[in-house]
Design a protein around this motif. Structure first.
Motif, mmCIF file in Angstrom:
data_model
loop_
_atom_site.group_PDB
_atom_site.id
_atom_site.type_symbol
_atom_site.label_atom_id
_atom_site.label_comp_id
_atom_site.label_asym_id
_atom_site.label_seq_id
_atom_site.Cartn_x
_atom_site.Cartn_y
_atom_site.Cartn_z
ATOM 1 N N ALA A 113 50.232 49.817 -55.531
ATOM 2 C CA ALA A 113 50.682 49.622 -56.906
ATOM 3 C C ALA A 113 50.450 50.889 -57.730
ATOM 4 C CB ALA A 113 49.932 48.455 -57.538
ATOM 5 N N PRO A 114 51.247 51.093 -58.774
ATOM 6 C CA PRO A 114 51.027 52.241 -59.651
ATOM 7 C C PRO A 114 49.656 52.153 -60.335
ATOM 8 C CG PRO A 114 53.081 51.116 -60.207
ATOM 9 C CD PRO A 114 52.384 50.291 -59.175
ATOM 10 N N VAL A 115 49.125 53.284 -60.709
ATOM 11 C CA VAL A 115 47.840 53.326 -61.410
ATOM 12 C C VAL A 115 47.925 52.436 -62.649
ATOM 13 C CG1 VAL A 115 46.239 54.815 -62.671
ATOM 14 C CG2 VAL A 115 47.324 55.628 -60.567
ATOM 15 N N GLY A 116 46.920 51.594 -62.851
ATOM 16 C CA GLY A 116 46.886 50.699 -63.993
ATOM 17 C C GLY A 116 47.578 49.368 -63.779
ATOM 18 N N TYR A 117 48.267 49.198 -62.648
ATOM 19 C CA TYR A 117 49.017 47.965 -62.396
ATOM 20 C C TYR A 117 48.111 46.743 -62.369
ATOM 21 C CZ TYR A 117 52.563 44.849 -60.532
ATOM 22 O OH TYR A 117 53.451 43.821 -60.374
ATOM 23 N N ALA A 118 46.954 46.847 -61.731
ATOM 24 C CA ALA A 118 46.029 45.709 -61.640
ATOM 25 C C ALA A 118 45.624 45.256 -63.034
ATOM 26 C CB ALA A 118 44.795 46.078 -60.822
ATOM 27 N N HIS A 119 45.374 46.189 -63.912
ATOM 28 C CA HIS A 119 44.996 45.847 -65.288
ATOM 29 C C HIS A 119 46.159 45.154 -65.998
ATOM 30 C CE1 HIS A 119 42.849 46.055 -69.033
ATOM 31 N NE2 HIS A 119 43.869 46.671 -69.604
ATOM 32 N N GLN A 120 47.377 45.645 -65.795
ATOM 33 C CA GLN A 120 48.553 45.044 -66.420
ATOM 34 C C GLN A 120 48.736 43.606 -65.943
ATOM 35 O OE1 GLN A 120 51.925 47.470 -65.535
ATOM 36 N NE2 GLN A 120 50.998 49.315 -66.373
ATOM 37 N N VAL A 121 48.551 43.380 -64.647
ATOM 38 C CA VAL A 121 48.726 42.044 -64.079
ATOM 39 C C VAL A 121 47.731 41.079 -64.709
ATOM 40 C CG1 VAL A 121 48.482 40.666 -61.976
ATOM 41 C CG2 VAL A 121 49.708 42.835 -61.909
ATOM 42 N N GLN A 122 46.492 41.508 -64.875
ATOM 43 C CA GLN A 122 45.467 40.644 -65.446
ATOM 44 C C GLN A 122 45.756 40.319 -66.909
ATOM 45 O OE1 GLN A 122 41.924 42.825 -64.584
ATOM 46 N NE2 GLN A 122 41.996 42.331 -62.414
ATOM 47 N N LEU A 123 46.458 41.186 -67.617
ATOM 48 C CA LEU A 123 46.747 40.950 -69.019
ATOM 49 C C LEU A 123 48.011 40.115 -69.233
ATOM 50 C CD1 LEU A 123 45.950 44.432 -70.603
ATOM 51 C CD2 LEU A 123 44.542 42.371 -70.603
ATOM 52 N N ARG A 124 48.847 39.989 -68.194
ATOM 53 C CA ARG A 124 50.073 39.220 -68.340
ATOM 54 C C ARG A 124 49.744 37.733 -68.470
ATOM 55 N NH1 ARG A 124 53.648 41.931 -63.529
ATOM 56 N NH2 ARG A 124 53.862 43.964 -64.508
ATOM 57 N N ASP A 173 56.816 41.280 -41.497
ATOM 58 C CA ASP A 173 56.038 42.330 -40.831
ATOM 59 C C ASP A 173 56.666 43.669 -41.211
ATOM 60 O OD1 ASP A 173 54.279 43.708 -39.278
ATOM 61 O OD2 ASP A 173 55.070 43.017 -37.362
ATOM 62 N N ALA A 174 56.327 44.147 -42.394
ATOM 63 C CA ALA A 174 56.924 45.370 -42.929
ATOM 64 C C ALA A 174 55.826 46.321 -43.368
ATOM 65 C CB ALA A 174 57.817 45.033 -44.120
ATOM 66 N N GLY A 175 56.190 47.572 -43.482
ATOM 67 C CA GLY A 175 55.258 48.592 -43.934
ATOM 68 C C GLY A 175 55.655 49.123 -45.295
ATOM 69 N N CYS A 176 54.750 49.884 -45.872
ATOM 70 C CA CYS A 176 55.008 50.464 -47.183
ATOM 71 C C CYS A 176 54.391 51.855 -47.237
ATOM 72 C CB CYS A 176 54.389 49.593 -48.272
ATOM 73 S SG CYS A 176 54.672 50.215 -49.936
ATOM 74 N N ASP A 177 55.085 52.747 -47.907
ATOM 75 C CA ASP A 177 54.537 54.071 -48.196
ATOM 76 C C ASP A 177 55.268 54.600 -49.426
ATOM 77 O OD1 ASP A 177 57.038 54.992 -47.320
ATOM 78 O OD2 ASP A 177 56.267 55.630 -45.370
ATOM 79 N N ALA A 178 54.886 55.778 -49.876
ATOM 80 C CA ALA A 178 55.493 56.343 -51.085
ATOM 81 C C ALA A 178 57.004 56.497 -50.931
ATOM 82 C CB ALA A 178 54.854 57.687 -51.417
ATOM 83 N N GLY A 179 57.461 56.882 -49.742
ATOM 84 C CA GLY A 179 58.894 57.037 -49.507
ATOM 85 C C GLY A 179 59.648 55.729 -49.676
ATOM 86 N N MET A 180 59.089 54.645 -49.143
ATOM 87 C CA MET A 180 59.729 53.332 -49.277
ATOM 88 C C MET A 180 59.777 52.919 -50.745
ATOM 89 S SD MET A 180 60.163 49.705 -47.907
ATOM 90 C CE MET A 180 59.887 49.964 -46.266
ATOM 91 N N LEU A 181 58.665 53.105 -51.471
ATOM 92 C CA LEU A 181 58.640 52.729 -52.886
ATOM 93 C C LEU A 181 59.666 53.520 -53.679
ATOM 94 C CD1 LEU A 181 54.799 52.365 -53.460
ATOM 95 C CD2 LEU A 181 56.493 50.536 -53.263
ATOM 96 N N ASN A 182 59.793 54.816 -53.399
ATOM 97 C CA ASN A 182 60.795 55.639 -54.082
ATOM 98 C C ASN A 182 62.203 55.179 -53.743
ATOM 99 O OD1 ASN A 182 58.978 57.260 -55.449
ATOM 100 N ND2 ASN A 182 58.873 58.763 -53.794
#
Length: 172
Positions: free
Chosen positions: A146-157, A51-60
């Motif tokens: 996810a960073p911009v383009g991440y979904a596309h990268q995941v699909q290509l892996r 039960d955790a949260g996420c925001d730009a600060g956490m990702l950084n």
């Protein structure tokens, strides 16, 4: 089709007898234990994330989305699995009542139940004030954090199976 959705605590879910036409989505903390549900739940999906949260600060702070993923926090993989389960219920010709549980029944399960209620135009009863915003955002858009383009990268892996086959020279 989903006729109703409700959220509850782990304790309440463990006490329930499986009923025909009732599906259960079980959200548990990773590495703690498997929730001892009564035998016979079908359909049933078990997912594990804190039960955790996420925001730009956490990702950084963590050093990026890949580090966030490595720690097992709620992410696109969890959201995609739950969305696929929910969609299979929606597409079914049989009517289902969907129950969603997490440990306390106040945060993660509420977010998933809210997503389903909104998606299916269903009423949702109970206290929604403590829902996990990160989980709700991920249910609405699995790649929200996810960073911009991440979904596309995941699909290509390549899949893990394909990578193993390549490693042993059984695939190109």
């Amino acid at each position: 089709m989903i006729e109703s959705v409700a959220f509850m605590s782990e304790k309440a879910a463990c006490a329930l007898e499986p009923r025909p036409g009732t599906a259960l989505l079980s959200i548990s903390n990773p590495g703690v234990h498997t929730v001892p549900l009564q035998e016979g739940w079908s359909p049933l999906l078990r997912v594990y994330f804190p039960d955790a949260g996420c925001d730009a600060g956490m990702l950084n702070f963590l050093g990026g989305y890949d580090k966030y993923l490595a720690l097992g926090f709620p992410n696109h993989e969890h959201a995609l699995a739950m969305r696929a389960f929910i969609e299979s219920l929606r597409q079914s010709s049989s009517p289902y009542h969907l129950l969603v549980h997490c440990h306390a029944g106040r945060s993660r399960s509420v977010a998933v139940a809210k997503y389903v209620a909104d998606l299916c135009s269903l009423p949702l009863e109970g206290d929604l004030s403590r829902l996990n915003e990160t989980v709700l955002n991920l249910m609405r858009d699995p790649y929200y954090y996810a960073p911009v383009g991440y979904a596309h990268q995941v699909q290509l892996r390549p899949s893990a199976k394909h990578r193993l086959l390549r490693f042993f020279g059984l695939a190109r």
